[in-house]
Scaffold this motif. Structure first.
Motif, PDB file in Angstrom:
ATOM      1  N   VAL A 191     -69.361  10.046 -47.605  1.00  0.00           N
ATOM      2  CA  VAL A 191     -68.629  11.148 -48.320  1.00  0.00           C
ATOM      3  C   VAL A 191     -67.205  11.007 -47.463  1.00  0.00           C
ATOM      4  O   VAL A 191     -66.522  12.157 -47.086  1.00  0.00           O
ATOM      5  N   HIS A 192     -66.631   9.825 -46.985  1.00  0.00           N
ATOM      6  CA  HIS A 192     -65.137   9.486 -46.716  1.00  0.00           C
ATOM      7  C   HIS A 192     -65.140   9.390 -45.153  1.00  0.00           C
ATOM      8  O   HIS A 192     -64.308   9.220 -44.720  1.00  0.00           O
ATOM      9  N   GLY A 193     -66.158  10.306 -44.562  1.00  0.00           N
ATOM     10  CA  GLY A 193     -66.054   9.895 -42.996  1.00  0.00           C
ATOM     11  C   GLY A 193     -65.094  10.871 -42.518  1.00  0.00           C
ATOM     12  O   GLY A 193     -64.555  11.768 -42.824  1.00  0.00           O
ATOM     13  N   ALA A 194     -64.586  10.267 -41.151  1.00  0.00           N
ATOM     14  CA  ALA A 194     -63.607  10.950 -40.486  1.00  0.00           C
ATOM     15  C   ALA A 194     -62.220  10.901 -41.060  1.00  0.00           C
ATOM     16  O   ALA A 194     -61.826  10.118 -41.883  1.00  0.00           O
ATOM     17  N   PRO A 195     -61.398  11.797 -40.559  1.00  0.00           N
ATOM     18  CA  PRO A 195     -59.995  11.756 -41.150  1.00  0.00           C
ATOM     19  C   PRO A 195     -59.423  10.366 -40.987  1.00  0.00           C
ATOM     20  O   PRO A 195     -59.640   9.709 -39.955  1.00  0.00           O
ATOM     21  N   VAL A 196     -58.285  10.042 -41.863  1.00  0.00           N
ATOM     22  CA  VAL A 196     -57.702   8.610 -41.382  1.00  0.00           C
ATOM     23  C   VAL A 196     -56.320   8.992 -40.791  1.00  0.00           C
ATOM     24  O   VAL A 196     -55.818   8.053 -40.241  1.00  0.00           O
ATOM     25  N   HIS A 197     -55.866  10.396 -40.739  1.00  0.00           N
ATOM     26  CA  HIS A 197     -54.526  10.509 -40.166  1.00  0.00           C
ATOM     27  C   HIS A 197     -54.424  12.099 -39.917  1.00  0.00           C
ATOM     28  O   HIS A 197     -54.987  12.801 -40.794  1.00  0.00           O
ATOM     29  N   PHE A 198     -53.982  12.376 -38.945  1.00  0.00           N
ATOM     30  CA  PHE A 198     -53.296  13.723 -38.639  1.00  0.00           C
ATOM     31  C   PHE A 198     -52.200  13.961 -38.220  1.00  0.00           C
ATOM     32  O   PHE A 198     -51.696  13.176 -37.253  1.00  0.00           O
ATOM     33  N   GLY A 199     -51.331  15.020 -38.493  1.00  0.00           N
ATOM     34  CA  GLY A 199     -49.804  14.929 -38.141  1.00  0.00           C
ATOM     35  C   GLY A 199     -48.815  14.697 -38.964  1.00  0.00           C
ATOM     36  O   GLY A 199     -48.931  15.018 -40.085  1.00  0.00           O
ATOM     37  N   ASP A 200     -47.846  13.948 -38.735  1.00  0.00           N
ATOM     38  CA  ASP A 200     -46.580  13.559 -39.483  1.00  0.00           C
ATOM     39  C   ASP A 200     -47.149  12.815 -40.765  1.00  0.00           C
ATOM     40  O   ASP A 200     -47.317  11.777 -40.824  1.00  0.00           O
ATOM     41  N   PRO A 201     -46.897  13.778 -41.810  1.00  0.00           N
ATOM     42  CA  PRO A 201     -47.101  12.906 -43.318  1.00  0.00           C
ATOM     43  C   PRO A 201     -46.288  11.795 -43.381  1.00  0.00           C
ATOM     44  O   PRO A 201     -46.722  10.818 -44.149  1.00  0.00           O
ATOM     45  N   ALA A 202     -45.182  11.816 -43.144  1.00  0.00           N
ATOM     46  CA  ALA A 202     -43.931  10.663 -43.317  1.00  0.00           C
ATOM     47  C   ALA A 202     -44.624   9.371 -42.842  1.00  0.00           C
ATOM     48  O   ALA A 202     -44.469   8.083 -43.372  1.00  0.00           O
ATOM     49  N   ALA A 203     -45.559   9.422 -41.682  1.00  0.00           N
ATOM     50  CA  ALA A 203     -46.290   8.275 -41.058  1.00  0.00           C
ATOM     51  C   ALA A 203     -46.918   7.421 -42.012  1.00  0.00           C
ATOM     52  O   ALA A 203     -47.272   6.145 -41.814  1.00  0.00           O
ATOM     53  N   GLY A 251     -48.642  26.354 -35.859  1.00  0.00           N
ATOM     54  CA  GLY A 251     -49.334  25.812 -34.896  1.00  0.00           C
ATOM     55  C   GLY A 251     -50.557  24.880 -35.575  1.00  0.00           C
ATOM     56  O   GLY A 251     -51.360  24.324 -35.035  1.00  0.00           O
ATOM     57  N   GLU A 252     -50.560  24.844 -36.869  1.00  0.00           N
ATOM     58  CA  GLU A 252     -51.291  24.005 -37.505  1.00  0.00           C
ATOM     59  C   GLU A 252     -50.673  22.607 -37.849  1.00  0.00           C
ATOM     60  O   GLU A 252     -49.569  22.495 -38.070  1.00  0.00           O
ATOM     61  N   VAL A 253     -51.640  21.614 -38.112  1.00  0.00           N
ATOM     62  CA  VAL A 253     -51.208  20.173 -38.391  1.00  0.00           C
ATOM     63  C   VAL A 253     -51.873  19.727 -39.752  1.00  0.00           C
ATOM     64  O   VAL A 253     -53.110  20.312 -40.026  1.00  0.00           O
ATOM     65  N   PRO A 254     -51.309  19.119 -40.685  1.00  0.00           N
ATOM     66  CA  PRO A 254     -52.041  18.623 -41.859  1.00  0.00           C
ATOM     67  C   PRO A 254     -52.998  17.278 -41.435  1.00  0.00           C
ATOM     68  O   PRO A 254     -52.778  16.678 -40.394  1.00  0.00           O
ATOM     69  N   VAL A 255     -54.355  17.544 -41.822  1.00  0.00           N
ATOM     70  CA  VAL A 255     -55.363  16.431 -41.657  1.00  0.00           C
ATOM     71  C   VAL A 255     -55.554  15.909 -42.859  1.00  0.00           C
ATOM     72  O   VAL A 255     -55.922  16.484 -43.968  1.00  0.00           O
ATOM     73  N   PHE A 256     -55.784  14.342 -42.778  1.00  0.00           N
ATOM     74  CA  PHE A 256     -55.921  13.597 -43.978  1.00  0.00           C
ATOM     75  C   PHE A 256     -57.228  12.988 -44.005  1.00  0.00           C
ATOM     76  O   PHE A 256     -57.373  12.217 -43.042  1.00  0.00           O
ATOM     77  N   TRP A 257     -57.723  13.078 -45.132  1.00  0.00           N
ATOM     78  CA  TRP A 257     -58.842  12.265 -45.258  1.00  0.00           C
ATOM     79  C   TRP A 257     -58.865  11.308 -46.485  1.00  0.00           C
ATOM     80  O   TRP A 257     -57.993  11.684 -47.464  1.00  0.00           O
ATOM     81  N   ALA A 258     -59.510  10.162 -46.291  1.00  0.00           N
ATOM     82  CA  ALA A 258     -59.265   9.369 -47.927  1.00  0.00           C
ATOM     83  C   ALA A 258     -60.051   9.958 -48.825  1.00  0.00           C
ATOM     84  O   ALA A 258     -60.960  10.682 -48.674  1.00  0.00           O
TER      85      ALA A 258
END
Length: 261
Positions: free
Chosen positions: A184-196, A216-223
């Motif tokens: 179910v997609h596993g670990a996130p693929v990125h967190f932090g700067d969305p533009a990256a 104090g929060e960062v966006p965390v992105f999953w596939a």
């Protein structure tokens, strides 16, 4: 409707009693994204999923063209009626959204069921982590990115990701938890700067709804399992059907079956 009983939820969807997204329903059970394609496109799509397991983790495939049941995913399950909303594509363009695809069904269609982030959300909640889209009662925000998928046959395109804001320490814990759920997609693929990863405006998701991101929060992105929809737009099969983002197939498969330990 019993919100924790997958068969009761499917019956409610089939009858039109439930028409909204399925986030938060059927705790403990897998929800699936759908891609339904003509049989002459199915082999290429199967290979695409095998080469891109994070955005396209297969949890079930119809045994034969024309089958509208996948027995391994549930009893009394009908692919044509048991999703709250479907998207219909022709030559890569979404031409309609419907609540039932019985009138569109064909004997050459092959159904693919892909793992969904709603399963790992349950594991994060169980560990005490907040899931903002659940707290705010909205669909999870999803974004197109510049992360290229591996091409397979006629299929190619960039990954779609879902986002959940977290404090950095919680993001690290989320990585540890979700690594146990590769189906179910596993670990996130990125967190932090969305533009990256090619996201220019975090407040304007391409699919789903925006959520608040606190100090104090960062966006965390999953596939995300909406990736096939973007790939279908680019690959332009003459006809295909998917779920509408956030409107999943609720299965009888326990989430515990997908954990690797």
């Amino acid at each position: 409707m019993d919100a924790n009983n997958p068969q009761a939820i499917r019956r409610a969807i089939r009858s039109g009693q439930h028409k909204g997204n399925t986030s938060g329903l059927a705790r403990g059970f897998v929800q699936a994204n759908l891609a339904i394609l003509p049989s002459d496109w199915a082999a290429d799509f199967l290979l695409f999923c095998q080469l891109n397991p994070k955005p396209c983790p297969l949890v079930g495939v119809a045994s034969n063209p024309g089958d509208f049941q996948i027995d391994s995913l549930g009893a009394d399950l009908d692919i044509r009626t048991d999703v709250p909303r479907y998207r219909v594509f022709e030559n890569g363009e979404c031409v309609n959204e419907v609540e039932d695809i019985q009138a569109l069904w064909r004997d050459d269609l092959v159904t693919f069921a892909l793992g969904c982030s709603f399963s790992f959300e349950e594991a994060l909640l169980a560990d005490g982590l907040e899931i903002r889209n659940i707290t705010e009662g909205v669909n999870v925000p999803m974004y197109r990115t510049n992360i290229a998928c591996k091409p397979a046959g006629r299929f190619s395109g960039d990954m779609v990701v879902s986002m959940r804001p977290m404090k950095p320490a919680d993001a690290i814990r989320a990585i540890q938890i979700c690594s146990r759920f590769p189906s179910v997609h596993g670990a996130p693929v990125h967190f932090g700067d969305p533009a990256a990863i090619g996201i220019q405006n975090i407040d304007a998701p391409d699919f789903g709804d925006a959520v608040s991101i606190r100090d104090g929060e960062v966006p965390v992105f999953w596939a995300c399992g909406v990736t096939p929809q973007v790939v279908l737009e680019q690959s332009r099969p003459p006809f295909c059907i998917t779920h509408s983002p956030g409107h999943m197939l609720v299965t009888d498969l326990p989430n515990s079956k997908l954990s690797v330990f």
